[in-house]
Design an enzyme around this catalytic site. Structure first.
Site, PDB file in Angstrom:
ATOM      1  N   SER A 261      13.791 -25.320 -22.621  1.00  0.00           N
ATOM      2  CA  SER A 261      14.021 -27.122 -21.903  1.00  0.00           C
ATOM      3  C   SER A 261      13.838 -26.305 -20.239  1.00  0.00           C
ATOM      4  O   SER A 261      12.968 -25.929 -20.249  1.00  0.00           O
ATOM      5  CB  SER A 261      15.908 -27.323 -22.588  1.00  0.00           C
ATOM      6  OG  SER A 261      15.572 -28.068 -21.410  1.00  0.00           O
ATOM      7  N   LYS A 265      11.426 -23.698 -18.302  1.00  0.00           N
ATOM      8  CA  LYS A 265      10.395 -23.981 -17.193  1.00  0.00           C
ATOM      9  C   LYS A 265      10.682 -22.417 -16.278  1.00  0.00           C
ATOM     10  O   LYS A 265       9.588 -21.855 -15.583  1.00  0.00           O
ATOM     11  CB  LYS A 265      11.210 -24.822 -16.598  1.00  0.00           C
ATOM     12  CG  LYS A 265      11.026 -26.753 -16.859  1.00  0.00           C
ATOM     13  CD  LYS A 265      11.482 -27.489 -16.338  1.00  0.00           C
ATOM     14  CE  LYS A 265      12.270 -28.377 -16.969  1.00  0.00           C
ATOM     15  NZ  LYS A 265      11.381 -29.253 -17.111  1.00  0.00           N
ATOM     16  N   TRP A 352      10.415 -37.323 -24.884  1.00  0.00           N
ATOM     17  CA  TRP A 352      10.944 -37.213 -23.093  1.00  0.00           C
ATOM     18  C   TRP A 352       9.586 -35.947 -22.632  1.00  0.00           C
ATOM     19  O   TRP A 352       9.226 -36.136 -21.725  1.00  0.00           O
ATOM     20  CB  TRP A 352      12.505 -36.636 -23.323  1.00  0.00           C
ATOM     21  CG  TRP A 352      12.846 -36.701 -22.330  1.00  0.00           C
ATOM     22  CD1 TRP A 352      13.771 -35.662 -21.601  1.00  0.00           C
ATOM     23  CD2 TRP A 352      12.799 -37.675 -20.924  1.00  0.00           C
ATOM     24  NE1 TRP A 352      13.638 -36.034 -20.231  1.00  0.00           N
ATOM     25  CE2 TRP A 352      13.608 -37.011 -20.137  1.00  0.00           C
ATOM     26  CE3 TRP A 352      12.485 -39.117 -21.207  1.00  0.00           C
ATOM     27  CZ2 TRP A 352      14.123 -37.891 -19.149  1.00  0.00           C
ATOM     28  CZ3 TRP A 352      12.664 -39.874 -20.211  1.00  0.00           C
ATOM     29  CH2 TRP A 352      13.273 -39.067 -18.965  1.00  0.00           C
ATOM     30  N   HIS A 402      14.536 -31.900 -29.319  1.00  0.00           N
ATOM     31  CA  HIS A 402      14.376 -30.519 -28.929  1.00  0.00           C
ATOM     32  C   HIS A 402      15.979 -29.762 -28.924  1.00  0.00           C
ATOM     33  O   HIS A 402      17.105 -29.949 -28.935  1.00  0.00           O
ATOM     34  CB  HIS A 402      15.055 -31.746 -27.367  1.00  0.00           C
ATOM     35  CG  HIS A 402      15.513 -30.798 -26.064  1.00  0.00           C
ATOM     36  ND1 HIS A 402      13.699 -30.613 -25.558  1.00  0.00           N
ATOM     37  CD2 HIS A 402      15.569 -30.379 -25.263  1.00  0.00           C
ATOM     38  CE1 HIS A 402      14.580 -30.181 -24.199  1.00  0.00           C
ATOM     39  NE2 HIS A 402      15.248 -29.704 -24.575  1.00  0.00           N
TER      40      HIS A 402
END
Length: 421
Positions: A261, A265, A352, A402
């Protein structure tokens, strides 16, 4: 970061936002756009060799992302000292050596400390290591009672028993499902994890994390081109590698940056910032991570910068609802990791994070890997669910939401065995 699983927000409140009410999950509504060529300089010169890539194109792409997306670090700050707080050579049912190592940093009359939890294969010398942050404290990834509970600020989470932004014993072991420690150890790898809130608390406040150690006089917020929290967390991963180079039990030449998540990044930017990372894993990293921004699918730049204004540098706001003006896209970020192995993973229910946008980034980054005679994602056709593509650049989309699962870890270990050398 699908709203239902995002730990700092409520979907029902956020769904009232005009930005979120316009969220696109329809592939037919993705706008047409030109994919920026990773091998074409900003001045229009085609890059055809590794030498030109490394001397010309890579630096200019890196500096764009540094100055306009993640933010630059104002100055170098190295480890002031490190302390082995605790160790046990017979941990994790006798399979592992456990170490808890505190790194300290000092500047501007201030001190920041964070603790690395290490599980290393008991009978292996110089172990390769997966390094990744956790969201709620080192004690949440294991039932191990010897793992310390951080005193750092934490986001409240009723299901984890976290109130008043304070971590407690109630949350011990709550995230064992995301960390396949036994599988990692059995494969001959170590696991190193850090509670990300110790490096920079995940809130829009730049006074209580690492940033304040590097402020100039009278400064209390990063400049528009200076680091947000993602760059700060990435910095913390880089400093951990500094420590690994001093630890005789770790093979510092085989450290793999892992993140899920927002921390996916982070692992990507850490891997770009420091070439010492032998491989990089992005798990469901989405917008501002592996997913292509110009697709405007799922979470967009305007949404992420509105909800989490501290993650990126302020300059990134220029592209809110203005993705077409971006001269780069996230596949070029992935390309900056070349020729080192890269794994991008998605989840079928995590729209998403735009799984197709993550896949396409890996595909479009592959042409840079070709300069190094490495294989990647050679097709624009997404693989079937649970049918991974394993090359130097790898990708899978699995069933589920997720999250991080044993399936993910099994594939990361298999990939690492084949490509992280």
């Amino acid at each position: 970061m699908k709203p239902l699983t995002c730990f700092v927000c409520c979907f029902f409140i956020l769904s009232m936002s005009p930005l979120l009410s316009q969220t696109n999950y329809d592939e037919s509504k993705v706008p047409s756009f030109e994919v920026p060529d990773p091998l074409m300089t900003f001045k229009g010169k085609k890059i055809k060799t590794v030498k030109k890539w490394e001397k010309t194109r890579r630096p200019e792409l890196f500096h764009f992302f540094e100055n306009n997306v993640y933010g630059k670090i104002p100055k170098t700050l190295k480890i002031d000292s490190y302390t082995i707080l605790e160790q046990d050579d017979n941990a994790f049912n006798g399979k592992a050596k456990r170490k808890q190592v505190e790194l300290s940093f000092k500047n501007n009359g201030k001190t920041l400390r964070y603790t690395i939890l290490l599980y290393l294969p008991k009978n292996k010398v110089k172990a390769p290591v997966f390094l990744g942050y956790n969201f709620y404290g080192n004690h949440t990834i294991t039932e191990d009672k010897a793992v310390f509970i951080s005193s750092a600020w934490a986001n409240n989470n009723e299901s984890f028993g976290i109130e008043n932004n304070t971590l407690t014993e109630v949350s011990r072991g709550k995230r064992t499902n995301r960390w396949a420690v036994e599988k990692i150890l059995d494969a001959g790898y170590g696991l190193a994890t850090i509670y990300y809130g110790e490096v920079d608390p995940d809130k829009n406040d730049f006074t209580d994390g690492i940033h304040s150690l590097l402020y100039q006089q009278d400064q209390n917020h990063p400049k528009p081109d200076e680091w947000g929290s993602i760059a700060a967390w990435s910095w913390g991963m880089v400093r951990a590698v500094d420590y690994f180079e001093k630890d005789p039990d770790i093979d510092a030449s085989k450290v793999i940056a892992f993140g899920h998540s927002r921390l996916g990044k982070t692992s990507l930017w850490a891997g770009v910032m420091d070439k010492r990372f032998a491989g990089v894993i992005s798990n469901d990293s989405g917008c501002g991570g592996a997913a292509m921004s110009k697709r405007k699918f799922g979470e967009t730049l305007a949404v992420i910068n509105d909800r989490f204004p501290h993650w990126f540098c302020d300059n990134f706001n220029e592209y809110n609802e203005n993705e077409e003006a971006l001269p780069v896209d996230q596949h070029q970020l992935l390309a900056l990791i070349a020729p080192r192995p890269l794994y991008v993973a998605s989840a079928q229910e995590d729209q998403w994070a735009d799984p197709r946008g993550e896949f396409l980034s890996a595909h479009y980054a592959t042409q840079v890997y070709h300069l190094y005679d490495k294989e990647g994602i050679e097709t624009m056709e997404m693989p079937k669910v649970n049918e991974p593509i394993h090359n130097t650049v790898s990708y899978h989309i699995r069933t589920g939401k997720h999250d991080v699962t044993d399936y993910d870890w099994e594939n990361y270990i298999k990939w690492a065995n084949a490509y992280v050398k």
